[in-house]
Design an enzyme around this catalytic site. Structure first.
Site, PDB file in Angstrom:
ATOM      1  N   CYS A 132      -5.816  16.094   5.020  1.00 33.21           N
ATOM      2  CA  CYS A 132      -6.969  16.164   4.111  1.00 33.21           C
ATOM      3  C   CYS A 132      -7.372  17.636   3.972  1.00 33.21           C
ATOM      4  CB  CYS A 132      -8.134  15.336   4.640  1.00 33.21           C
ATOM      5  SG  CYS A 132      -7.708  13.607   4.840  1.00 33.21           S
ATOM      6  N   GLY A 135      -7.340  12.653  14.498  1.00 35.12           N
ATOM      7  CA  GLY A 135      -6.374  11.600  14.203  1.00 35.12           C
ATOM      8  C   GLY A 135      -6.899  10.473  13.342  1.00 35.12           C
ATOM      9  N   GLU A 136      -5.967   9.714  12.792  1.00 39.65           N
ATOM     10  CA  GLU A 136      -6.262   8.516  12.004  1.00 39.65           C
ATOM     11  C   GLU A 136      -6.033   7.324  12.937  1.00 39.65           C
ATOM     12  OE1 GLU A 136      -7.406   7.214   9.314  1.00 39.65           O
ATOM     13  OE2 GLU A 136      -6.464   5.253   9.529  1.00 39.65           O
ATOM     14  N   SER A 147     -13.066   4.830  12.321  1.00 41.41           N
ATOM     15  CA  SER A 147     -13.046   5.593  11.076  1.00 41.41           C
ATOM     16  C   SER A 147     -11.617   5.625  10.557  1.00 41.41           C
ATOM     17  CB  SER A 147     -13.543   7.003  11.375  1.00 41.41           C
ATOM     18  OG  SER A 147     -13.314   7.829  10.278  1.00 41.41           O
ATOM     19  N   SER A 195     -13.320   6.989   5.093  1.00 40.68           N
ATOM     20  CA  SER A 195     -13.513   8.351   4.630  1.00 40.68           C
ATOM     21  C   SER A 195     -13.178   8.379   3.136  1.00 40.68           C
ATOM     22  CB  SER A 195     -12.541   9.229   5.433  1.00 40.68           C
ATOM     23  OG  SER A 195     -12.985  10.520   5.487  1.00 40.68           O
ATOM     24  N   ASN A 221     -14.901  10.371   0.161  1.00 42.15           N
ATOM     25  CA  ASN A 221     -14.869  11.782  -0.284  1.00 42.15           C
ATOM     26  C   ASN A 221     -14.415  12.021  -1.710  1.00 42.15           C
ATOM     27  OD1 ASN A 221     -15.513  12.299   2.440  1.00 42.15           O
ATOM     28  ND2 ASN A 221     -13.351  12.213   2.955  1.00 42.15           N
ATOM     29  N   CYS A 275     -17.789  16.363  11.620  1.00 43.84           N
ATOM     30  CA  CYS A 275     -16.700  15.593  11.007  1.00 43.84           C
ATOM     31  C   CYS A 275     -15.567  16.456  10.455  1.00 43.84           C
ATOM     32  CB  CYS A 275     -17.285  14.768   9.873  1.00 43.84           C
ATOM     33  SG  CYS A 275     -16.047  13.821   9.017  1.00 43.84           S
TER      34      CYS A 275
HETATM   35  S1  SF4 Z   1      -9.935  13.790   7.889  1.00 41.93           S
HETATM   36 FE1  SF4 Z   1      -9.065  12.313   9.317  1.00 41.93          FE
HETATM   37  S2  SF4 Z   1      -7.304  11.463   8.231  1.00 41.93           S
HETATM   38 FE2  SF4 Z   1      -7.826  13.357   7.158  1.00 41.93          FE
HETATM   39  S3  SF4 Z   1      -6.514  14.917   8.106  1.00 41.93           S
HETATM   40 FE3  SF4 Z   1      -8.479  14.902   9.195  1.00 41.93          FE
HETATM   41  S4  SF4 Z   1      -8.176  13.584  10.962  1.00 41.93           S
HETATM   42 FE4  SF4 Z   1      -6.544  13.150   9.475  1.00 41.93          FE
END
Ligand code: SF4
Length: 355
Positions: free
Chosen positions: A114, A157-158, A189, A220, A222, A341
């Site tokens: 992102c 991380g996701e 999240s 997320s 955005n 965040c």
């Molecule tokens: S916002 Fe979340 S999903 Fe996007 S790159 Fe960062 S950690 Fe990964």
């Protein structure tokens, strides 16, 4: 033998195998292990300290060492040094009073890149194991002595890219004989990983007694049109907004008050402004009970983005409110220590004294 990561069933098998007793002994060992970091197999000794081997049984509760931490206004960011030398990042956020929220990492780095995110710049290095996820909560409670009431998977991380380990850790966080944190106090999240959302939906339906339907989901967002969102979040090319919306409407969380959140980072000239507000309102149509959290962008090193002015934030907030959307503008606690965040994973290899 390091017992961290063992489920109650694993411990019961171990206790029986070692002829140390039955269910009662296993329950005691399981709850001492996760509640106090002790492994005495039923014989609690006042003199033994947490994270020390149990007397003579050869079991340990071996937490990774803290390799760095920094505090600002009660917010604590800490790193754990893992066996391969990598580091997790976690944040303890005071809730007012005695309790705290813990922001947990599920991966080292992240593959989704992102545009506004420091972690995304690292790329994905690896998933954290269930033990490494558990260790973050145990460190907050046992090392920092901070009682944790809420957990948010909003660190590095996701979470849905590491589905099994995240859910495995949640099973222990929420076990009544372990940490006993209610499912409704845990928020996962997600970047909008439709595959993960669908897996959770399926699991919640199949294993109703485990209450996965009570977990909060924070998506997320955005951006509320495909072109704009794809620009900021490459995940949108894989799962565009219509597909994301459809999968969310299938969840057990859909329509349940306080269970479904949209996280919306406010970036000056990119995600703010009246037109973006209108698109967000359109996207929110059909969701009866969502909450939108507006997060003023926390300018990172070399990010190239800025946060909007307070007036711009206020106007956007009002626009959503007027459209009947439940909306909060979040304060970024820990801004200076990059604990807000999308700001973790920024300088993993640097000397932690400089964090
Ligand atoms: S916002 Fe979340 S999903 Fe996007 S790159 Fe960062 S950690 Fe990964």
């Amino acid at each position: 033998m390091n017992l961290l990561g063992y489920t109650y069933e694993d411990i019961l098998a171990l206790v029986k195998e070692n002829k140390m007793g039955g269910r009662e002994e296993a329950k005691k060992l399981f709850s001492d292990l996760y509640g106090e970091g002790r492994c005495e197999a039923g014989r609690k000794q006042a003199s033994s300290s947490p994270m020390q081997p149990g007397p003579g049984n050869g079991f340990v509760c071996d937490l990774p060492p803290v390799s760095g931490s920094i505090e600002e206004g009660g917010t604590i960011k800490f790193l754990l040094k893992l066996e391969d030398g990598l580091e997790t990042e976690s944040i303890i956020l005071p809730m007012g009073g005695r309790y705290n929220t813990l922001c947990i990492s599920s991966q080292i780095g992240c593959r989704w890149s992102c545009a506004f995110c420091e972690t995304g710049k690292m790329g994905l290095i690896r998933n954290l194991t269930k033990v490494e996820i558990l260790a973050q909560l145990m460190t907050a409670e046992l090392v920092y002595k901070k009682p944790i009431r809420n957990i948010v998977f909003m660190g590095m991380g996701e979470a849905f890219d590491n589905f099994d380990n995240v859910l495995g850790a949640i099973d222990i966080f929420t076990h009544p004989w372990a940490m006993n944190i209610p499912k409704k106090s845990i928020c996962i999240s997600t970047v909008g990983n439709v595959q993960g959302i669908s897996r959770l939906t399926e699991l919640a339906r199949k294993e109703r007694d485990k209450n996965y339907h009570k977990l909060h989901l924070a998506v997320s967002l955005n951006g509320a049109d495909d072109a704009a969102r794809s620009h900021l979040m490459p995940v949108n090319r894989r799962w565009p907004l219509a597909e994301l919306k459809e999968s969310l409407m299938e969840t057990e969380q859909f329509g349940r008050k306080d269970l479904l959140y949209f996280e919306y980072i406010m970036i000056k000239g990119v995600t703010d402004g009246e037109e973006n507000g209108r698109k967000l309102i359109d996207f929110a149509k059909g969701f009866p009970k969502i909450t939108v959290n507006l997060i003023p962008f926390n300018p990172g090193r070399d990010s190239g983005f800025e946060k909007p002015t307070a007036e711009e934030l206020e106007r956007f907030h009002e626009q959503l409110l007027t459209a009947g959307i439940r909306v909060f503008t979040r304060n970024s606690q820990g801004e200076r220590i990059m604990a807000a965040c999308g700001q973790l994973g920024n300088r993993k290899s640097e000397n932690t004294d400089k964090m």
